[in-house]
Design an enzyme around this catalytic site. Structure first.
Site, mmCIF file in Angstrom:
data_model
loop_
_atom_site.group_PDB
_atom_site.id
_atom_site.type_symbol
_atom_site.label_atom_id
_atom_site.label_comp_id
_atom_site.label_asym_id
_atom_site.label_seq_id
_atom_site.Cartn_x
_atom_site.Cartn_y
_atom_site.Cartn_z
ATOM 1 C CB SER A 122 -11.054 -33.847 53.840
ATOM 2 O OG SER A 122 -10.834 -35.084 53.202
ATOM 3 N N GLY A 157 -14.813 -30.951 53.171
ATOM 4 C CA GLY A 157 -14.800 -32.370 53.484
ATOM 5 C C GLY A 157 -16.099 -33.038 53.078
#
Length: 375
Positions: A85, A335
C-alpha cells in the site's frame, strides 16, 4: 494490502550496519535504537529486516536476520521487496500533479472520467469525488474484503492455486460493486483498496497512458529511484532480493515461500516494488516539496480522522499522519502483502526519513522502528 498478523517464531540473527558521518564520542551511536528495533523484530520471529534512514548526518542502513531461510543467506540493504500500500502515496502524488497542471480537479466526480464504472448495489460514481477516493471517505467497498477473493488469494490452498492469475483493474472494481457501499460518500472513513484501483484508472483516462508509465516518468525517473518499479503482471522480484514468507494468518503455523505472485491482484492499490533506500528518498523528496507545488502538498496533508481506536493516525491524500508516543508527528504510509510488511515515514520538512521492511508477514513491528528512529 494492509492487514498485519502476529506470530512468534525463531530464527538466527545476523546484523550489519553502515553509518555515514563521524562517530559519536558519548552516548548511543546515531540510529542505534533503530538498529535494535529491527534486531528485536527478528528475535520476535520475522525472518529478516532491512532499514534505511536519511537525515542531516547522511544515509544509514542496517539489516537483520536472513533473506533465505533455506540457505541462511542474510538480508541485504539493497534488497528489493513488494511495498504493497505504499504504492498509494505514489498514485496520489501523480493525481495531485495532474491537478497542479489543471488537467483534473479533486472535486471531479469519478463518473466524469469513468462513467458507469462505479455503479451497483448502491455505489454511485456521480456522488464520489477524486478527493474522497484518495482519503478513503468514498464508502466504496474494499474488494479485498470479498470472501471469495480472500479464499482464493489469502489462504494456503487458494494462494498456491491462484497466485499466477492475472486480474484487470476492472475485475477488481467489479468485485467490489457486488457489495453495498460501506457508507454514504463523505459521511465516514474506511480504508478501501478499491479507491486506489479506481484512482489508477482515472490517471490512465486523463493521460492516455497507464498509471505505471506516469509514476515512472513523473517520480521514479526524476528522483533516480533505481530499485523502484511497477511490475504489472510480472511474478518475480528483481535482484537483489530476499525470499518472502507467509503463514497465511495461522498463528504458529508453518511459513511458506510466497515470493512469486502476480501483483495484479493489488493493481494501483499496492503492486509496486522498491527498496528501503528508494522509499526513504521518495518520502523525503515528497515532504520536502520536490514533487508537488505547495498548494497540492498542503491538500495532500489535509487529513481526516480514521478508526476510533487509532486516534494517533489521521489520513490525508495517500499519506498517513502519525503521532508517535513522544509527541513527534511523521508523514508516510505502511503496506502489507504476502510475505512482506513495510513502512516509510518522514518529518514534515522531508529532512529526516526512514523506511523498513520485514520479509515475513506474521511478526515484527514497523511502528516500533519509527518510534526508535524519530523519538
Amino acid at each position: 494490502m494492509r492487514a498485519r498478523t502476529a506470530w512468534v517464531g525463531g530464527t538466527a540473527l545476523l546484523l550489519t550496519a553502515a553509518l555515514a558521518g563521524p562517530a559519536v564520542a558519548a552516548g548511543p551511536a546515531p540510529h542505534e535504537r533503530t538498529r535494535e528495533a529491527v534486531e528485536a523484530a527478528v528475535e520476535a520471529g520475522a525472518p529478516g529486516a532491512t532499514v534505511t534512514a536519511r537525515d542531516g548526518h547522511g544515509v544509514w542502513s542496517a539489516t537483520a536476520g536472513v533473506g533465505d531461510t533455506r540457505t541462511g543467506e542474510p538480508r541485504s540493504a539493497a534488497d528489493r521487496f513488494r511495498v504493497a500500500s505504499i504504492t498509494k502515496t505514489f498514485v496520489a502524488t501523480v493525481l495531485l500533479q495532474l491537478e497542479a497542471e489543471g488537467r483534473v480537479s479533486l472535486d471531479d466526480p469519478v463518473d466524469r472520467w469513468l462513467p458507469g464504472v462505479v455503479r451497483g448495489h448502491g455505489h454511485d460514481g456521480r456522488r464520489i469525488t477524486l478527493r474522497r477516493l484518495l482519503n478513503h471517505t468514498s464508502g466504496i467497498h474494499d474488494y479485498l474484503a470479498d470472501p471469495g477473493f480472500r479464499s482464493a488469494y489469502f489462504t494456503q490452498d487458494g494462494f498456491f492455486r491462484h497466485r499466477f492469475d492475472t486480474l484487470t483493474p476492472r475485475d477488481l472494481v467489479d468485485l467490489a460493486m457486488r457489495h453495498a457501499p460501506d457508507f454514504a460518500p463523505g459521511t465516514s472513513w474506511r480504508y478501501s483498496n478499491t479507491n486506489y484501483v479506481v484512482a489508477g484508472m482515472v490517471i490512465e483516462k486523463v493521460t492516455g497512458r497507464p498509471y505505471a508509465t506516469e509514476i515512472e516518468r513523473r517520480i521514479i525517473a526524476p528522483l533516480r529511484l533505481g530499485a523502484t518499479s511497477v511490475p504489472g503482471a510480472r511474478v518475480t522480484l528483481p535482484r537483489p532480493s530476499s525470499r518472502a514468507y507467509s503463514t497465511f494468518a495461522v498463528p504458529g503455523g508453518p511459513a511458506y515461500d510466497v515470493t512469486e505472485l502476480n501483483p495484479s491482484i493489488a493493481s494501483s492499490a499496492g503492486e509496486m516494488i522498491s527498496d528501503s533506500a528508494d522509499l526513504s528518498r521518495f518520502y523525503g523528496a515528497l515532504l520536502g516539496g520536490e514533487l508537488l507545488p505547495a498548494r497540492q502538498l498542503k491538500e495532500m496533508k489535509t487529513t481526516v480522522a480514521t478508526e476510533a481506536d487509532a486516534p494517533h493516525i489521521r489520513y490525508g491524500l495517500g499519506l498517513m499522519n502519525t503521532r508517535l508516543t513522544c509527541g513527534v508527528r511523521v508523514w508516510g504510509h505502511d503496506g502489507g502483502i504476502h510475505g512482506s510488511v513495510s513502512e516509510a515515514a518522514s518529518t514534515a520538512d522531508g529532512r529526516h526519513s526512514v523506511a523498513v521492511n520485514f520479509n515475513g508477514d506474521w511478526a515484527g513491528d514497523t511502528r516500533d522502528v519509527l518510534e526508535k528512529e524519530f523519538c
